[in-house]
Every structure is written in structure tokens, then in C-alpha cells.
Design a protein around this motif. Sequence first.
Motif, PDB file in Angstrom:
ATOM      1  N   GLY A  51     -11.246   0.154   9.007  1.00  0.00           N
ATOM      2  CA  GLY A  51     -12.115   0.310  10.173  1.00  0.00           C
ATOM      3  C   GLY A  51     -11.303   0.635  11.399  1.00  0.00           C
ATOM      4  N   PRO A  52     -11.965   0.729  12.543  1.00  0.00           N
ATOM      5  CA  PRO A  52     -11.299   1.158  13.766  1.00  0.00           C
ATOM      6  C   PRO A  52     -10.204   0.219  14.255  1.00  0.00           C
ATOM      7  CG  PRO A  52     -13.631   0.701  14.176  1.00  0.00           C
ATOM      8  CD  PRO A  52     -13.383   0.510  12.721  1.00  0.00           C
ATOM      9  N   ASP A  53     -10.218  -1.042  13.793  1.00  0.00           N
ATOM     10  CA  ASP A  53      -9.213  -1.998  14.265  1.00  0.00           C
ATOM     11  C   ASP A  53      -8.133  -2.287  13.220  1.00  0.00           C
ATOM     12  OD1 ASP A  53     -10.989  -3.251  12.567  1.00  0.00           O
ATOM     13  OD2 ASP A  53     -11.004  -5.133  13.696  1.00  0.00           O
ATOM     14  N   MET A  54      -8.023  -1.448  12.190  1.00  0.00           N
ATOM     15  CA  MET A  54      -7.043  -1.680  11.133  1.00  0.00           C
ATOM     16  C   MET A  54      -5.618  -1.531  11.669  1.00  0.00           C
ATOM     17  SD  MET A  54      -7.729   1.773   8.869  1.00  0.00           S
ATOM     18  CE  MET A  54      -6.970   1.110   7.437  1.00  0.00           C
ATOM     19  N   THR A  55      -4.697  -2.192  10.993  1.00  0.00           N
ATOM     20  CA  THR A  55      -3.289  -2.124  11.385  1.00  0.00           C
ATOM     21  C   THR A  55      -2.572  -1.054  10.564  1.00  0.00           C
ATOM     22  OG1 THR A  55      -2.547  -3.728   9.731  1.00  0.00           O
ATOM     23  CG2 THR A  55      -3.294  -4.609  11.864  1.00  0.00           C
ATOM     24  N   ALA A  56      -1.395  -0.686  11.022  1.00  0.00           N
ATOM     25  CA  ALA A  56      -0.582   0.285  10.289  1.00  0.00           C
ATOM     26  C   ALA A  56      -0.228  -0.262   8.914  1.00  0.00           C
ATOM     27  CB  ALA A  56       0.675   0.632  11.083  1.00  0.00           C
ATOM     28  N   GLN A  57       0.045  -1.550   8.811  1.00  0.00           N
ATOM     29  CA  GLN A  57       0.397  -2.141   7.520  1.00  0.00           C
ATOM     30  C   GLN A  57      -0.771  -2.096   6.538  1.00  0.00           C
ATOM     31  OE1 GLN A  57       1.986  -5.806   8.935  1.00  0.00           O
ATOM     32  NE2 GLN A  57       4.076  -5.018   8.953  1.00  0.00           N
ATOM     33  N   GLN A  58      -1.988  -2.251   7.024  1.00  0.00           N
ATOM     34  CA  GLN A  58      -3.149  -2.131   6.147  1.00  0.00           C
ATOM     35  C   GLN A  58      -3.277  -0.704   5.618  1.00  0.00           C
ATOM     36  OE1 GLN A  58      -5.912  -3.679   9.089  1.00  0.00           O
ATOM     37  NE2 GLN A  58      -6.456  -5.364   7.717  1.00  0.00           N
ATOM     38  N   VAL A  59      -3.033   0.256   6.483  1.00  0.00           N
ATOM     39  CA  VAL A  59      -3.089   1.669   6.092  1.00  0.00           C
ATOM     40  C   VAL A  59      -2.042   1.953   5.020  1.00  0.00           C
ATOM     41  CG1 VAL A  59      -2.693   4.042   6.894  1.00  0.00           C
ATOM     42  CG2 VAL A  59      -4.029   2.462   8.292  1.00  0.00           C
ATOM     43  N   ILE A  60      -0.828   1.478   5.243  1.00  0.00           N
ATOM     44  CA  ILE A  60       0.258   1.711   4.296  1.00  0.00           C
ATOM     45  C   ILE A  60      -0.060   1.061   2.948  1.00  0.00           C
ATOM     46  CG2 ILE A  60       2.685   1.197   3.810  1.00  0.00           C
ATOM     47  CD1 ILE A  60       3.123   1.457   6.904  1.00  0.00           C
ATOM     48  N   LYS A  61      -0.596  -0.144   2.965  1.00  0.00           N
ATOM     49  CA  LYS A  61      -0.934  -0.829   1.710  1.00  0.00           C
ATOM     50  C   LYS A  61      -1.966  -0.037   0.909  1.00  0.00           C
ATOM     51  CE  LYS A  61      -1.975  -4.937  -0.689  1.00  0.00           C
ATOM     52  NZ  LYS A  61      -2.050  -4.324  -1.962  1.00  0.00           N
ATOM     53  N   VAL A  62      -3.005   0.458   1.560  1.00  0.00           N
ATOM     54  CA  VAL A  62      -4.014   1.266   0.877  1.00  0.00           C
ATOM     55  C   VAL A  62      -3.363   2.514   0.278  1.00  0.00           C
ATOM     56  CG1 VAL A  62      -6.087   2.669   1.198  1.00  0.00           C
ATOM     57  CG2 VAL A  62      -5.958   0.410   2.244  1.00  0.00           C
ATOM     58  N   ALA A  63      -2.497   3.160   1.053  1.00  0.00           N
ATOM     59  CA  ALA A  63      -1.838   4.392   0.589  1.00  0.00           C
ATOM     60  C   ALA A  63      -0.968   4.128  -0.635  1.00  0.00           C
ATOM     61  CB  ALA A  63      -1.000   4.990   1.708  1.00  0.00           C
ATOM     62  N   VAL A  64      -0.204   3.064  -0.615  1.00  0.00           N
ATOM     63  CA  VAL A  64       0.680   2.735  -1.734  1.00  0.00           C
ATOM     64  C   VAL A  64      -0.145   2.427  -2.988  1.00  0.00           C
ATOM     65  CG1 VAL A  64       2.303   0.984  -2.584  1.00  0.00           C
ATOM     66  CG2 VAL A  64       2.630   2.000  -0.323  1.00  0.00           C
ATOM     67  N   ASP A  65      -1.224   1.682  -2.826  1.00  0.00           N
ATOM     68  CA  ASP A  65      -2.069   1.345  -3.972  1.00  0.00           C
ATOM     69  C   ASP A  65      -2.713   2.591  -4.586  1.00  0.00           C
ATOM     70  OD1 ASP A  65      -1.428  -1.313  -3.637  1.00  0.00           O
ATOM     71  OD2 ASP A  65      -3.299  -1.843  -2.641  1.00  0.00           O
ATOM     72  N   LEU A  66      -3.145   3.531  -3.755  1.00  0.00           N
ATOM     73  CA  LEU A  66      -3.762   4.750  -4.268  1.00  0.00           C
ATOM     74  C   LEU A  66      -2.730   5.661  -4.933  1.00  0.00           C
ATOM     75  CD1 LEU A  66      -6.339   5.475  -1.455  1.00  0.00           C
ATOM     76  CD2 LEU A  66      -6.796   4.704  -3.778  1.00  0.00           C
ATOM     77  N   ASP A  67      -1.542   5.741  -4.362  1.00  0.00           N
ATOM     78  CA  ASP A  67      -0.493   6.552  -4.981  1.00  0.00           C
ATOM     79  C   ASP A  67      -0.112   6.000  -6.359  1.00  0.00           C
ATOM     80  OD1 ASP A  67      -0.364   8.383  -2.946  1.00  0.00           O
ATOM     81  OD2 ASP A  67       1.420   7.533  -2.007  1.00  0.00           O
ATOM     82  N   LYS A  68      -0.166   4.695  -6.511  1.00  0.00           N
ATOM     83  CA  LYS A  68       0.145   4.084  -7.804  1.00  0.00           C
ATOM     84  C   LYS A  68      -0.809   4.590  -8.882  1.00  0.00           C
ATOM     85  CE  LYS A  68       0.871  -0.367 -10.083  1.00  0.00           C
ATOM     86  NZ  LYS A  68       0.666   0.225 -11.369  1.00  0.00           N
ATOM     87  N   CYS A  69      -2.041   4.828  -8.512  1.00  0.00           N
ATOM     88  CA  CYS A  69      -3.033   5.342  -9.455  1.00  0.00           C
ATOM     89  C   CYS A  69      -2.581   6.690 -10.032  1.00  0.00           C
ATOM     90  CB  CYS A  69      -4.368   5.491  -8.732  1.00  0.00           C
ATOM     91  SG  CYS A  69      -5.676   6.179  -9.734  1.00  0.00           S
ATOM     92  N   LEU A  70      -2.093   7.575  -9.189  1.00  0.00           N
ATOM     93  CA  LEU A  70      -1.621   8.879  -9.660  1.00  0.00           C
ATOM     94  C   LEU A  70      -0.389   8.740 -10.543  1.00  0.00           C
ATOM     95  CD1 LEU A  70      -2.028  11.074  -6.478  1.00  0.00           C
ATOM     96  CD2 LEU A  70      -3.244  11.318  -8.642  1.00  0.00           C
ATOM     97  N   LEU A  71       0.535   7.893 -10.133  1.00  0.00           N
ATOM     98  CA  LEU A  71       1.745   7.692 -10.933  1.00  0.00           C
ATOM     99  C   LEU A  71       1.389   7.140 -12.309  1.00  0.00           C
ATOM    100  CD1 LEU A  71       4.141   6.227  -8.210  1.00  0.00           C
ATOM    101  CD2 LEU A  71       4.080   8.558  -9.102  1.00  0.00           C
ATOM    102  N   ASP A  72       0.450   6.204 -12.348  1.00  0.00           N
ATOM    103  CA  ASP A  72       0.011   5.650 -13.637  1.00  0.00           C
ATOM    104  C   ASP A  72      -0.591   6.728 -14.530  1.00  0.00           C
ATOM    105  OD1 ASP A  72       0.845   3.144 -12.844  1.00  0.00           O
ATOM    106  OD2 ASP A  72      -1.179   2.386 -12.419  1.00  0.00           O
ATOM    107  N   THR A  73      -1.348   7.643 -13.940  1.00  0.00           N
ATOM    108  CA  THR A  73      -1.968   8.723 -14.708  1.00  0.00           C
ATOM    109  C   THR A  73      -0.907   9.602 -15.351  1.00  0.00           C
ATOM    110  OG1 THR A  73      -3.931   8.746 -13.303  1.00  0.00           O
ATOM    111  CG2 THR A  73      -3.483  10.743 -14.568  1.00  0.00           C
ATOM    112  N   TYR A  74       0.062  10.053 -14.571  1.00  0.00           N
ATOM    113  CA  TYR A  74       1.124  10.906 -15.121  1.00  0.00           C
ATOM    114  C   TYR A  74       1.942  10.166 -16.176  1.00  0.00           C
ATOM    115  CZ  TYR A  74       0.271  14.367 -11.458  1.00  0.00           C
ATOM    116  OH  TYR A  74      -0.291  15.309 -10.639  1.00  0.00           O
TER     117      TYR A  74
END
Length: 152
Positions: A89-112
Motif C-alpha cells: 500500500g501507499p505506506d509500505m517500506t522499502a524492505q517490504q518491497v524488497i521482500k516481495v520482490a525476492v519472494d517472487l523471483d524465487k518462484c521463477l528460479l524454482d521453475t527453471y
Amino acid sequence: MTNVQTAKDVIEQTKAFHKKLGDFYQNLADKVEKERVKILLEYMSRHHDHIAIIIDEYESSAAENILSTWFMFVHKECDLSPFFDANIGPDMTAQQVIKVAVDLDKCLLDTYEGLLQNDIADDVREVFQSLLEMEKLEKIKLAKNALKIETM
């Protein structure tokens, strides 16, 4: 979940996933209030759009016999719960953004990595090994740049 797909299908799905992430991060950037988080989200949007372009170019240059190769693999569903459960949401922190990004990237790595565990032709294996390595390098690059933005 067992899937039967061509290499082209997987590449196109990966490209679409990156494009959706780019759009997602840009939409968030338009809503957040914290300037540092906005900069981070805009960077992440450009980052994923760039990866989608690289994958598109990769697909365009790949041999048709590689793209049309069919294979079956068992792949667990990506765990997207961090994406949906995140305090986005509009008040999210940079660390929350990074955590979401890392978790989503893991999905792609798992697929490959799941694809590479199968008995597939060497030329097809080479394509997905190359894409896996690119994703790993991009993940490192994203983490480094996100850290730089966070500490600005």
C-alpha cells in the motif's frame, strides 16, 4: 502439478510474468508516498520490463527446434502468498518491497530449476540453464541496487 509444454510456452510465460511485475511495481510507485520507496518501485518496474525485453530477444534468436521441444515436468505451484499477504500500500517500506520482490523471483528460479531436473535434450537444457543464470544474476543486481536506493 504435471505440465506438458513447449520450451516456447515456458519462455513466453516467463516473459509475461516479468512484464506483469513491471506493471505491478509501476502501479505501486504511482500510489506510494515515501520518495525512497517510489524510486525503488520505479527501478524495479524498469528492471522487470528490461528482463522481459531480454527474454523476448532471446526467444527471437532461439532455434525453432528448441522452442518447439515438448517436455513434461512436475512443478509445484509458485507460492504467491507473500505477494498477496504483503502489506502492499501507499505506506509500505522499502524492505517490504524488497521482500516481495525476492519472494517472487524465487518462484521463477524454482521453475527453471524444476525444468532442469528433467531428462531433456542438451540444447534445450542449455537454453534454460542460460535463463536460470540470467535470473540469478538479475536477482543479485536487483538486490544490490535496491540496497543502494534504500540507504540513500
